[in-house]
Design a protein around this motif. Structure first.
Motif, short mmCIF file in Angstrom:
data_model
loop_
_atom_site.label_atom_id
_atom_site.label_comp_id
_atom_site.label_asym_id
_atom_site.label_seq_id
_atom_site.Cartn_x
_atom_site.Cartn_y
_atom_site.Cartn_z
N THR A 26 -5.55 7.89 5.98
CA THR A 26 -5.71 7.56 4.57
C THR A 26 -6.83 6.55 4.40
O THR A 26 -6.95 5.61 5.18
CB THR A 26 -4.41 6.96 4.00
OG1 THR A 26 -3.34 7.88 4.19
CG2 THR A 26 -4.54 6.64 2.53
N ASN A 67 5.85 15.37 -3.01
CA ASN A 67 5.52 13.99 -3.35
C ASN A 67 6.80 13.22 -3.66
O ASN A 67 7.76 13.77 -4.17
CB ASN A 67 4.60 13.93 -4.56
CG ASN A 67 3.24 14.52 -4.27
OD1 ASN A 67 2.68 14.29 -3.21
ND2 ASN A 67 2.69 15.27 -5.21
N GLN A 84 -0.05 10.81 -8.67
CA GLN A 84 -0.24 11.53 -7.41
C GLN A 84 -0.81 12.92 -7.67
O GLN A 84 -0.25 13.70 -8.42
CB GLN A 84 1.10 11.66 -6.67
CG GLN A 84 1.69 10.31 -6.30
CD GLN A 84 3.10 10.40 -5.77
OE1 GLN A 84 3.91 11.21 -6.21
NE2 GLN A 84 3.42 9.56 -4.79
N HIS A 89 2.59 12.89 -0.77
CA HIS A 89 2.35 11.46 -1.02
C HIS A 89 3.68 10.71 -1.16
O HIS A 89 4.70 11.28 -1.56
CB HIS A 89 1.57 11.25 -2.32
CG HIS A 89 0.21 11.85 -2.32
ND1 HIS A 89 -0.75 11.52 -1.38
CD2 HIS A 89 -0.38 12.74 -3.15
CE1 HIS A 89 -1.86 12.20 -1.64
NE2 HIS A 89 -1.65 12.94 -2.71
N GLN A 105 -3.06 8.21 -6.05
CA GLN A 105 -3.15 8.87 -4.75
C GLN A 105 -3.70 10.29 -4.92
O GLN A 105 -3.26 11.02 -5.79
CB GLN A 105 -1.77 8.92 -4.09
CG GLN A 105 -1.20 7.55 -3.83
CD GLN A 105 0.23 7.58 -3.33
OE1 GLN A 105 1.06 8.32 -3.84
NE2 GLN A 105 0.51 6.77 -2.31
N ASN A 108 -3.89 14.48 0.51
CA ASN A 108 -2.58 14.79 1.08
C ASN A 108 -2.11 13.68 2.00
O ASN A 108 -2.86 13.21 2.86
CB ASN A 108 -2.64 16.10 1.89
CG ASN A 108 -2.99 17.29 1.02
OD1 ASN A 108 -2.33 17.55 0.02
ND2 ASN A 108 -4.04 18.00 1.38
N ALA A 110 -0.88 10.41 1.47
CA ALA A 110 -1.09 8.97 1.28
C ALA A 110 0.27 8.28 1.13
O ALA A 110 1.22 8.86 0.62
CB ALA A 110 -1.96 8.70 0.06
N ASN A 111 0.33 7.01 1.55
CA ASN A 111 1.58 6.26 1.51
C ASN A 111 1.31 4.85 1.00
O ASN A 111 0.44 4.16 1.53
CB ASN A 111 2.19 6.21 2.91
CG ASN A 111 3.55 5.55 2.94
OD1 ASN A 111 4.16 5.30 1.91
ND2 ASN A 111 4.02 5.24 4.13
N GLY A 129 -5.55 10.63 0.84
CA GLY A 129 -4.90 11.05 2.06
C GLY A 129 -5.66 12.19 2.69
O GLY A 129 -6.05 13.14 2.01
#
Length: 131
Positions: A26, A67, A84, A89, A105, A108, A110-111, A129
């Motif tokens: 990310t 998500n 998102q 996510h 976000q 693909n 992401a956190n 991501g």
């Protein structure tokens, strides 16, 4: 000040995206105001986002699959957004009063886990991501 920060971040991100895309992971860019004018600009931008999207003070928008998002707010005067676009996510935002924050976000996987606890904090987090 914010314009210069965004310009520098764009240059850095454009340089890193090619390398990071091969490795997965990310790319994150966080905006934290350094003075009251910058904090007010972020609050104003989040308010506009919420007006355009017909959103409440706590707003989650998801476009994709798999998500997960959550916003917890206590106290009054909070603005929270988790937006998102993409898949897989995870975004969690916790606010304790008078806080304003947006998590955005894309891509693909992401956190983000953001906690605002001292009151009247403001910021933005942008993530791409690359999974």
């Amino acid at each position: 000040m914010i314009r210069k920060t965004f310009t520098a971040a764009t240059l850095v991100l454009s340089t890193l995206v090619g390398t990071a895309a091969m490795a997965g992971g990310t790319i994150s860019f966080e905006v934290n105001p350094t003075n009251a004018d910058e904090a007010n600009a972020i609050r104003f931008g989040l308010a506009l986002y919420q007006i355009v999207n017909g959103a409440d003070p706590a707003h989650v928008y998801q476009n994709g699959n798999g998500n997960g998002a959550g916003i917890g707010q206590s106290g009054g005067g909070n603005q929270g957004v988790v937006h998102q676009e993409g898949n897989g996510h995870s975004g969690v935002l916790s606010q304790n009063g008078c806080d304003s924050y947006g998590i955005f976000q894309f891509g693909n996987g992401a956190n983000a886990n953001v906690a605002q606890g001292n009151g009247c904090q403001t910021g933005l987090l942008f993530q791409v991501g690359l999974d």
